[in-house]
Design a protein around this motif. Structure first.
Motif, PDB file in Angstrom:
ATOM      1  N   ILE A  89      30.561  31.950  57.675  1.00 55.63           N
ATOM      2  CA  ILE A  89      31.241  30.808  57.202  1.00 55.63           C
ATOM      3  C   ILE A  89      31.687  30.977  55.890  1.00 55.63           C
ATOM      4  O   ILE A  89      33.012  30.339  55.771  1.00 55.63           O
ATOM      5  N   HIS A  90      31.244  31.806  55.049  1.00 54.50           N
ATOM      6  CA  HIS A  90      31.786  32.308  53.688  1.00 54.50           C
ATOM      7  C   HIS A  90      32.578  33.519  54.190  1.00 54.50           C
ATOM      8  O   HIS A  90      32.314  34.406  54.950  1.00 54.50           O
ATOM      9  N   GLU A  91      33.544  33.694  53.168  1.00 52.95           N
ATOM     10  CA  GLU A  91      34.454  35.009  53.194  1.00 52.95           C
ATOM     11  C   GLU A  91      33.485  36.105  52.905  1.00 52.95           C
ATOM     12  O   GLU A  91      32.885  36.283  51.793  1.00 52.95           O
ATOM     13  N   PRO A  92      33.530  37.022  53.797  1.00 52.08           N
ATOM     14  CA  PRO A  92      32.478  38.202  53.662  1.00 52.08           C
ATOM     15  C   PRO A  92      32.758  39.119  52.170  1.00 52.08           C
ATOM     16  O   PRO A  92      31.713  39.390  51.694  1.00 52.08           O
ATOM     17  N   VAL A 150      27.974  29.070  45.833  1.00 53.45           N
ATOM     18  CA  VAL A 150      28.038  27.927  46.246  1.00 53.45           C
ATOM     19  C   VAL A 150      26.441  27.275  45.981  1.00 53.45           C
ATOM     20  O   VAL A 150      25.642  28.157  46.373  1.00 53.45           O
ATOM     21  N   ASP A 151      26.268  26.302  45.096  1.00 52.51           N
ATOM     22  CA  ASP A 151      25.020  25.940  45.000  1.00 52.51           C
ATOM     23  C   ASP A 151      23.994  26.886  44.167  1.00 52.51           C
ATOM     24  O   ASP A 151      22.999  27.018  44.887  1.00 52.51           O
ATOM     25  N   GLY A 152      24.440  27.785  43.402  1.00 48.31           N
ATOM     26  CA  GLY A 152      23.506  28.725  42.916  1.00 48.31           C
ATOM     27  C   GLY A 152      23.324  29.753  43.749  1.00 48.31           C
ATOM     28  O   GLY A 152      22.161  30.710  43.686  1.00 48.31           O
ATOM     29  N   VAL A 153      24.200  30.141  44.695  1.00 46.03           N
ATOM     30  CA  VAL A 153      23.952  31.118  45.920  1.00 46.03           C
ATOM     31  C   VAL A 153      25.369  31.957  45.876  1.00 46.03           C
ATOM     32  O   VAL A 153      26.290  31.341  46.074  1.00 46.03           O
ATOM     33  N   GLU A 160      17.550  38.572  55.471  1.00 44.13           N
ATOM     34  CA  GLU A 160      19.032  38.502  54.840  1.00 44.13           C
ATOM     35  C   GLU A 160      19.868  39.926  55.092  1.00 44.13           C
ATOM     36  O   GLU A 160      20.986  40.039  54.944  1.00 44.13           O
ATOM     37  N   LEU A 161      18.806  40.938  55.243  1.00 44.14           N
ATOM     38  CA  LEU A 161      19.575  42.400  55.380  1.00 44.14           C
ATOM     39  C   LEU A 161      20.332  42.422  56.676  1.00 44.14           C
ATOM     40  O   LEU A 161      20.087  42.188  57.811  1.00 44.14           O
ATOM     41  N   HIS A 162      21.563  42.788  56.353  1.00 46.65           N
ATOM     42  CA  HIS A 162      22.632  43.059  57.436  1.00 46.65           C
ATOM     43  C   HIS A 162      23.012  41.580  58.021  1.00 46.65           C
ATOM     44  O   HIS A 162      23.637  41.885  59.154  1.00 46.65           O
ATOM     45  N   SER A 163      22.507  40.640  57.572  1.00 50.67           N
ATOM     46  CA  SER A 163      22.753  39.278  58.137  1.00 50.67           C
ATOM     47  C   SER A 163      24.147  38.772  58.106  1.00 50.67           C
ATOM     48  O   SER A 163      25.171  39.112  57.397  1.00 50.67           O
ATOM     49  N   HIS A 164      24.714  37.889  58.971  1.00 53.11           N
ATOM     50  CA  HIS A 164      25.787  37.064  58.826  1.00 53.11           C
ATOM     51  C   HIS A 164      25.766  36.166  57.518  1.00 53.11           C
ATOM     52  O   HIS A 164      24.393  35.530  57.128  1.00 53.11           O
ATOM     53  N   ASP A 165      26.882  35.835  56.814  1.00 51.84           N
ATOM     54  CA  ASP A 165      26.736  35.082  55.421  1.00 51.84           C
ATOM     55  C   ASP A 165      25.276  35.713  54.622  1.00 51.84           C
ATOM     56  O   ASP A 165      24.716  34.728  54.062  1.00 51.84           O
ATOM     57  N   GLU A 166      25.375  36.819  54.356  1.00 50.97           N
ATOM     58  CA  GLU A 166      24.456  37.561  53.506  1.00 50.97           C
ATOM     59  C   GLU A 166      24.551  37.037  52.097  1.00 50.97           C
ATOM     60  O   GLU A 166      25.604  36.713  51.774  1.00 50.97           O
ATOM     61  N   CYS A 167      23.386  36.698  51.582  1.00 47.85           N
ATOM     62  CA  CYS A 167      23.530  36.025  50.059  1.00 47.85           C
ATOM     63  C   CYS A 167      22.303  36.414  49.242  1.00 47.85           C
ATOM     64  O   CYS A 167      21.345  37.047  49.839  1.00 47.85           O
ATOM     65  N   ILE A 168      22.530  36.141  48.046  1.00 47.47           N
ATOM     66  CA  ILE A 168      21.345  36.016  46.924  1.00 47.47           C
ATOM     67  C   ILE A 168      21.457  35.086  46.051  1.00 47.47           C
ATOM     68  O   ILE A 168      22.738  34.737  45.650  1.00 47.47           O
TER      69      ILE A 168
END
Length: 445
Positions: A91-94, A100-103, A416-424
């Protein structure tokens, strides 16, 4: 700019540099992140070394010499490559490093660029303090490594084999650690990765008769032989292999006494493992060897009966296992087929572990206590591999170390590891920076 903003800007730059490692020698392009880090350290006084086994596959080290040659050194290992993405699934540009919202979203945001940035920021601060007359007692080195996502052959492994003296491997910190366990009574527990399972890749070969596809009668089929072998391997349940690390993990959850006793003793059924909830898969991996069927091939022409078929296995084995014990496990699974199926050894990485004790362990525990004073600290084996195994092979110790907010559980972080829309979460970015600053201060000053 304050140090948290500086760290976040660096992290976003590391993501945007697109150092995608697809496993081929010409990928990675870690030189982009190496150059960014060298620019970031410019003027800090840190000593710089670059390593480039192939064009563009650059690792880079920044050292701050200690004032006491007898003091313990500390080496922070952060990798700067990331795995490929399926861009149409995001969804987000990789590589946009959007917030977005603190992420913060982006490939590598979690694995492991948020840790790499924190390590760099903490060591640069130490380097500047050293220039101002306050050097650490022990030498501190930050190493940004290429090729971790493909086994380290052009990164940590290459340095260990070709330039083992380039920096100290005695005390190392890397990914991941610092997430929380969903303890049943509402108390808190944090994990530190103390080891990783061995990777033993095998290929099983079956032979048979060949001939024209129109005349299959009385032909011994390599495909059917291998299918039988695959069925046996797939249904085989390796026995539980428990140690004191597993016992500490189980006891941290505060299950009822009967469930705890069964799990610790290796007498637990599936229902007992389900009490781990979202961590059931991780718990099974922690306590058992695993065998994944990852490839199957036979024949090249649709009208020819193939005389050969093979099956690929990805096996993850616990500390204590060897190449021979893994092959013995395969033969046990095959049963009476073991005499007719050939086992080919592909690559293997032996398991490695470090003790949950000692000065570096205590520095990590005390650092966690600064932020979560009521939390217990639990050693676990990492779900995947890391560059820490090379440090352990060089005679050192190594731990996965970062820090997440309360309620950020181990299962969520693993997903989250290697996932789509990986985030922190930005909160975890700041906590991890604070944790690295704290553990460095405790251990090398």
């Amino acid at each position: 700019m304050d140090i948290q903003a500086e760290n976040l800007e660096l992290l976003r730059g590391l993501i945007r540099n697109r150092c995608v490692n697809d496993g081929t020698p010409g990928s990675g392009h870690e030189v982009r992140n190496a150059d960014l880090l060298e620019e970031y350290f410019q003027g800090s006084g840190a000593q710089v070394q670059r390593f480039e086994p192939l064009p563009g596959r650059v690792s880079i080290a920044f050292a701050v010499p200690g004032s006491d040659p007898s003091a313990e050194p500390l080496t922070l290992l952060g990798h700067i490559d990331v795995v490929p993405v399926d861009e149409d699934k995001w969804i987000h540009e990789p590589f946009g490093a959007e917030i977005v919202d603190g992420v913060l979203y982006g490939r590598g945001a979690l694995d492991m660029l948020f840790i790499t940035a924190a390590q760099a920021t903490a060591v640069r601060e130490i380097a500047i303090q050293a220039q101002q007359g306050n050097p650490p007692r022990g030498t501190v080195t930050f190493v940004a490594l290429a090729d971790e996502e493909n086994g380290g052959g052009l990164g940590a492994r290459w340095i260990a084999e070709n330039h083992p003296e380039a920096f100290s491997w005695k005390n190392c910190l890397s990914e991941m650690g610092g997430s929380h366990l969903p303890v049943r009574d509402g108390s808190d527990a944090l994990v530190i990765n103390v080891g990783e399972k061995g990777v033993f890749q095998r290929r099983l070969h079956a032979s048979g008769d060949t001939g024209h596809g129109s005349m299959p009668y009385r032909k011994h089929s390599s495909i059917l032989a291998l299918a039988d072998a695959a069925q046996r391997i797939g249904s085989f349940e390796p026995p539980a292999a428990f140690d004191h690390m597993w016992a500490r993990f189980v006891e941290a959850f505060h299950f009822d006494p009967a469930t705890t006793a069964a799990l610790v003793a290796g007498a637990a059924d599936d229902e007992a493992y389900e009490t781990f909830g979202d961590l059931t898969t991780f718990a099974l991996s922690f306590s058992h060897n695993s065998i994944a069927l990852t490839g199957l091939r036979a024949g090249s022409s649709v009208n020819v009966i193939p005389s050969h078929a093979y099956l690929n296995l990805d096996i993850r084995a616990l500390p204590g296992d060897t190449a021979d014990s893994v092959d013995a496990m395969i033969r046990a699974a095959l049963g009476d087929l073991s005499d007719t199926i050939e086992i080919e050894r592909l690559t293997h990485e032996p398991p490695s572990t470090s003790p949950a004790e000692g000065p570096l362990w205590e520095a990590m525990v005390d650092t966690y206590g600064e932020f979560f004073p009521q939390a217990s600290v639990i050693p676990v084996y990492a779900a995947g591999g890391s560059d820490l195994r090379f440090g352990r092979r060089m005679g050192g110790i190594g731990y996965g170390f970062s820090l997440h907010a309360r309620g950020r559980f181990l299962a969520e972080v693993n997903e989250e590891l290697h996932s789509h829309d990986e985030c922190i979460h930005l909160e975890d970015v700041d906590l991890t920076l604070a944790a690295y600053r704290g553990v460095c201060k405790r251990f090398v000053y």
